[in-house]
Design an enzyme around this catalytic site. Structure first.
Site, short mmCIF file in Angstrom:
data_model
loop_
_atom_site.label_atom_id
_atom_site.label_comp_id
_atom_site.label_asym_id
_atom_site.label_seq_id
_atom_site.Cartn_x
_atom_site.Cartn_y
_atom_site.Cartn_z
CD GLU A 1 -2.90 -1.04 2.40
OE1 GLU A 1 -2.69 -0.22 3.31
OE2 GLU A 1 -3.87 -1.80 2.40
CD GLU B 1 -3.59 -5.87 4.11
OE1 GLU B 1 -4.33 -5.09 4.76
OE2 GLU B 1 -2.37 -5.71 4.00
C1 BGC Z 1 -2.72 -2.61 6.19
C2 BGC Z 1 -2.66 -3.43 7.46
C3 BGC Z 1 -3.71 -2.97 8.44
C4 BGC Z 1 -5.07 -3.11 7.79
C5 BGC Z 1 -6.25 -2.81 8.67
C6 BGC Z 1 -4.13 -2.29 5.73
O1 BGC Z 1 -4.18 -1.02 5.20
O2 BGC Z 1 -1.94 -3.19 5.17
O3 BGC Z 1 -1.35 -3.38 7.97
O4 BGC Z 1 -3.65 -3.63 9.65
O5 BGC Z 1 -5.12 -2.28 6.67
O6 BGC Z 1 -6.39 -1.46 8.94
#
Ligand code: BGC
Length: 385
Positions: free
Chosen positions: A157, A298
Site C-alpha cells: 500500500e 487484504e
Molecule cells: C494494512 C494493514 C492494516 C489493515 C487494517 C491495511 O491497510 O496493510 O497493515 O492492519 O489495513 O487497517
C-alpha cells in the site's frame, strides 16, 4: 453454491511488525518521548508470533487455507547498514518451510511500512539512494529463498503509507507536505522497479508485484480515483506480474452512503469504516485493464464481537465471484487477518483476527466463530449463498 476457479489461493495475511514482537525499528524507537500525544508506536511483544508461528500456521492449516501472506522485517535482516544477520535469515527460512510443510504457499511482502533505524536516520525514503538500499536488501533476501518462494510483494500500500506518514503526519516520519508525499511515491515506484528487475535476475520462477489499498469511488469523488487507485500502478505497469488489491474503503459523494449507514449503525466496523461489499467488484473490474492476474491480498474488518465477520466475508466473496464471472482474472483471496494484531497507531484494540488473541491470558489463540465459515469456504472452494 458459487464455485471459485480451480487452484484458487485461500489464505490470510499478516505483517511482521504487527504480529512478531521484539522488533527494533523506526516505530519501536518511538516508545520514549517522540510519540505523538496519547499514541503508542511500540508493538512490544505484539502476538509473539516470532516464537509461536508454528502454532499459528497450524491454525491456518486447520482453516483449510492453502496460502499465507506475511512480511519479512528489514530491520531484523539488516539491523546495521550493510550487515546482514544470518540468524534472522535462518529464522525466516524456518517460517517459509513451516508454511510449506503445511501446504501453505508463501506470499512474501518485502516492505510493510517499517524501516531499520539506520535507514530512517539516513532520511528514509527521502534519501536519493533509498531505492538502491531497498534493492540491495531485496537482492539478499531473494538469493536466500529463491528456491522456496515464488510470489513476492515488494510494497504494501504505497498510497496509505505515504498518506499517513507524509501528508497526514500521523505515522513516522510525521511529515505533512503534499509535495513530499508525491516525492516519496516516486521513490517507491523506483524502488519497486529496481526490485522487480533484481528479483527476476535472481529467480526464474518469481512472480512480482505490489499491493495497493484501492477504494471504490462513487459520484464526483471519482476525480480522486486516478490519484488514489491508478497513478502508482501506472508508474510500474511494465514491471508487475500480478496486481495486488487490498479492499477496505468506499468513497461517496456528499457522504450519502455514510449518512444512511450512520442511521443503520450495523453497517460499520469497530473502526467506523462503512461496509460496502459491492465496492470490491468495482475495484476488481477497474484493475482488469492492467491485464495481469489479480490477488486480493487484504480484506477484513475490526469486529471484536465477531458479529459481522461471517456476513462480511460471504458478501465480499459474492461480489468477487461476480467479478470472476464477468471475466476478471482473480486468483486468490487473503483475509486480514489471521490473528488479532497491532493496528499501528490504534494499538491492540481493533480486532481484525479470525483468531482472537487473549491479551489477558498469555496471548492465547482462540478461533472465532467466523473462522469456521472461512474454513468451510476454503475447503469447498465455494461459498454457499
Ligand atoms: C494494512 C494493514 C492494516 C489493515 C487494517 C491495511 O491497510 O496493510 O497493515 O492492519 O489495513 O487497517
Amino acid at each position: 453454491m458459487l464455485k471459485f476457479p480451480d487452484k484458487f489461493y485461500w489464505g490470510t495475511a499478516t505483517s511482521s511488525y504487527q504480529v512478531e514482537g521484539g522488533i527494533q525499528n523506526d516505530w519501536s524507537r518511538l516508545s520514549g518521548g517522540q510519540a505523538t500525544a496519547g499514541k503508542n508506536y511500540d508493538a512490544g511483544l505484539a502476538c509473539d508470533h516470532y516464537n509461536r508461528f508454528e502454532e499459528d500456521f497450524d491454525l491456518a492449516r486447520s482453516m483449510n487455507n492453502n496460502a499465507h501472506r506475511f512480511s519479512i522485517e528489514w530491520a531484523r535482516i539488516e539491523p546495521e547498514e550493510g550487515k546482514f544477520d544470518q540468524n534472522e535469515i535462518e529464522h525466516y527460512r524456518k517460517i517459509i518451510l513451516a508454511l510449506k510443510q503445511r501446504g501453505l504457499e508463501p506470499f512474501v511482502t518485502l516492505y510493510h511500512w517499517t524501516l531499520p533505524v539506520w535507514f530512517a536516520e539516513k532520511g528514509g525514503w527521502l534519501n536519493p539512494e533509498a531505492p538502491k538500499y531497498f534493492e540491495e536488501f531485496v537482492g539478499k533476501i531473494v538469493l536466500e529463498y529463491k528456491d522456496l518462494v515464488k510470489f513476492w510483494i515488494t510494497l504494501n500500500e504505497p498510497n496509505i503509507y505515504t498518506l499517513e506518514s507524509f501528508l497526514q503526519g500521523v505515522w513516522p516520519p510525521f511529515r505533512k507536505n503534499y509535495c513530499t508525499m508525491n516525492k516519496v511515491l516516486k521513490q517507491l515506484a523506483l524502488a519497486h522497479r529496481l526490485a522487480y528487475k533484481k528479483i527476476h535476475q535472481i529467480s526464474n520462477q518469481a512472480q512480482v508485484g505490489i499491493t495497493s489499498c484501492n477504494a471504490w469511488y462513487r459520484g464526483i469523488t471519482r476525480i480522486a480515483n486516478y490519484k488514489w487507485n491508478h497513478q502508482f500502478f501506472g508508474r510500474i505497469k511494465d514491471c508487475q506480474d500480478f496486481v495486488g488489491i487490498n479492499y477496505y474503503f468506499t468513497q461517496s459523494v456528499l457522504g450519502f452512503l455514510k449518512l444512511i449507514n450512520v442511521i443503520k449503525e450495523k453497517n460499520k466496523t469497530d473502526m467506523g469504516y462503512l461496509i460496502v461489499p459491492e465496492g470490491i467488484y468495482h475495484v476488481l473490474t477497474s484493475v482488469r485493464k492492467y491485464n495481469r492476474p489479480i490477488y486480493i491480498f487484504e480484506n477484513g474488518l475490526a469486529d471484536a464481537k465477531d458479529e459481522k465477520r461471517e456476513k462480511f466475508i460471504i458478501d465480499h466473496l459474492k461480489w468477487t465471484h461476480k467479478a470472476i464471472e464477468d471475466g476478471v482474472d482473480v486468483r486468490g483471496y487473503f483475509h486480514w487477518s489471521l490473528i488479532d494484531n497491532f493496528e499501528w497507531d490504534k494499538g491492540f484494540e481493533p480486532r481484525f483476527g479470525l483468531i482472537e488473541i487473549d491479551r489477558g491470558n498469555n496471548l492465547k489463540r482462540i478461533p472465532r466463530e467466523s473462522s469456521k465459515i472461512y474454513s468451510e469456504i476454503c475447503k469447498n472452494n465455494a461459498i454457499n449463498i
